[in-house]
Design a protein around this motif. Structure first.
Motif, PDB file in Angstrom:
ATOM      1  N   ALA A  12       0.830  -1.212   0.000  1.00  0.00           N
ATOM      2  CA  ALA A  12       0.000   0.000   0.000  1.00  0.00           C
ATOM      3  C   ALA A  12       0.862   1.259   0.000  1.00  0.00           C
ATOM      4  CB  ALA A  12      -0.938  -0.005   1.202  1.00  0.00           C
ATOM      5  N   ASP A  15       3.146   3.248  -3.267  1.00  0.00           N
ATOM      6  CA  ASP A  15       2.685   4.319  -4.145  1.00  0.00           C
ATOM      7  C   ASP A  15       2.837   5.675  -3.452  1.00  0.00           C
ATOM      8  OD1 ASP A  15       0.444   6.219  -5.126  1.00  0.00           O
ATOM      9  OD2 ASP A  15       0.628   4.705  -6.700  1.00  0.00           O
ATOM     10  N   THR A  17       1.418   8.534  -4.011  1.00  0.00           N
ATOM     11  CA  THR A  17       0.131   9.201  -3.767  1.00  0.00           C
ATOM     12  C   THR A  17      -0.516   8.656  -2.505  1.00  0.00           C
ATOM     13  OG1 THR A  17      -0.184   9.584  -6.130  1.00  0.00           O
ATOM     14  CG2 THR A  17      -2.141   9.706  -4.745  1.00  0.00           C
ATOM     15  N   ARG A  18      -0.404   7.367  -2.284  1.00  0.00           N
ATOM     16  CA  ARG A  18      -0.972   6.772  -1.074  1.00  0.00           C
ATOM     17  C   ARG A  18      -0.239   7.264   0.165  1.00  0.00           C
ATOM     18  NH1 ARG A  18      -1.251   0.943  -3.711  1.00  0.00           N
ATOM     19  NH2 ARG A  18      -2.940   1.380  -5.155  1.00  0.00           N
ATOM     20  N   ARG A  48      -9.961   5.089  -4.936  1.00  0.00           N
ATOM     21  CA  ARG A  48      -9.253   3.820  -5.189  1.00  0.00           C
ATOM     22  C   ARG A  48      -8.013   3.710  -4.298  1.00  0.00           C
ATOM     23  NH1 ARG A  48     -10.900   4.813 -10.546  1.00  0.00           N
ATOM     24  NH2 ARG A  48      -8.912   5.765 -11.067  1.00  0.00           N
ATOM     25  N   HIS A  49      -7.271   4.812  -4.161  1.00  0.00           N
ATOM     26  CA  HIS A  49      -6.093   4.794  -3.289  1.00  0.00           C
ATOM     27  C   HIS A  49      -6.501   4.590  -1.828  1.00  0.00           C
ATOM     28  CE1 HIS A  49      -2.960   5.674  -6.167  1.00  0.00           C
ATOM     29  NE2 HIS A  49      -3.620   6.730  -6.618  1.00  0.00           N
ATOM     30  N   ALA A  52      -7.229   0.967  -1.198  1.00  0.00           N
ATOM     31  CA  ALA A  52      -6.009   0.159  -1.050  1.00  0.00           C
ATOM     32  C   ALA A  52      -5.414   0.336   0.348  1.00  0.00           C
ATOM     33  CB  ALA A  52      -4.991   0.554  -2.116  1.00  0.00           C
TER      34      ALA A  52
END
Length: 103
Positions: A12, A15, A17-18, A48-49, A52
């Motif tokens: 997770a 990324d 952005t996450r 969506r992020h 996750a």
């Protein structure tokens, strides 16, 4: 601690952005709409992020009417840090043994 839990956290957080979303939510719980205002991606991409991050156990959702507010749940991060510390300790012991053998 289950390695699968650490793997989910690492996946997770792979990324950027996450990681940015998690940092923002750690400061103040927020909705996907509030978070999307600050990012150059759509609200749907933010959702969506967030999904996750939630699946990895890093966020919990709190519904209030139509809004869903996200907040950080730090326990899985602690599990991942513990796993890294265990692995780091194993390597420290191996390197100390190698150093002693080379002397």
């Amino acid at each position: 601690m289950a390695t699968d839990s650490a793997g989910a956290v690492f996946g997770a957080l792979a990324d950027p952005t996450r990681r940015q979303l998690l940092s923002a939510i750690a400061i103040q719980p927020a909705t996907a709409t509030e978070l999307a205002i600050e990012l150059p991606i759509s609200r749907q991409a933010v959702v969506r992020h967030l999904s996750a991050l939630s699946e990895a156990g890093l966020l919990e959702r709190e519904r209030s009417g139509r809004d869903v507010r996200y907040r950080v749940t730090p326990a899985p991060l602690n599990d991942a840090v513990s796993w890294m510390a265990d692995v780091g300790g194993q390597w420290d012991r191996r390197l100390a043994a190698l150093s002693a053998a080379l002397r």
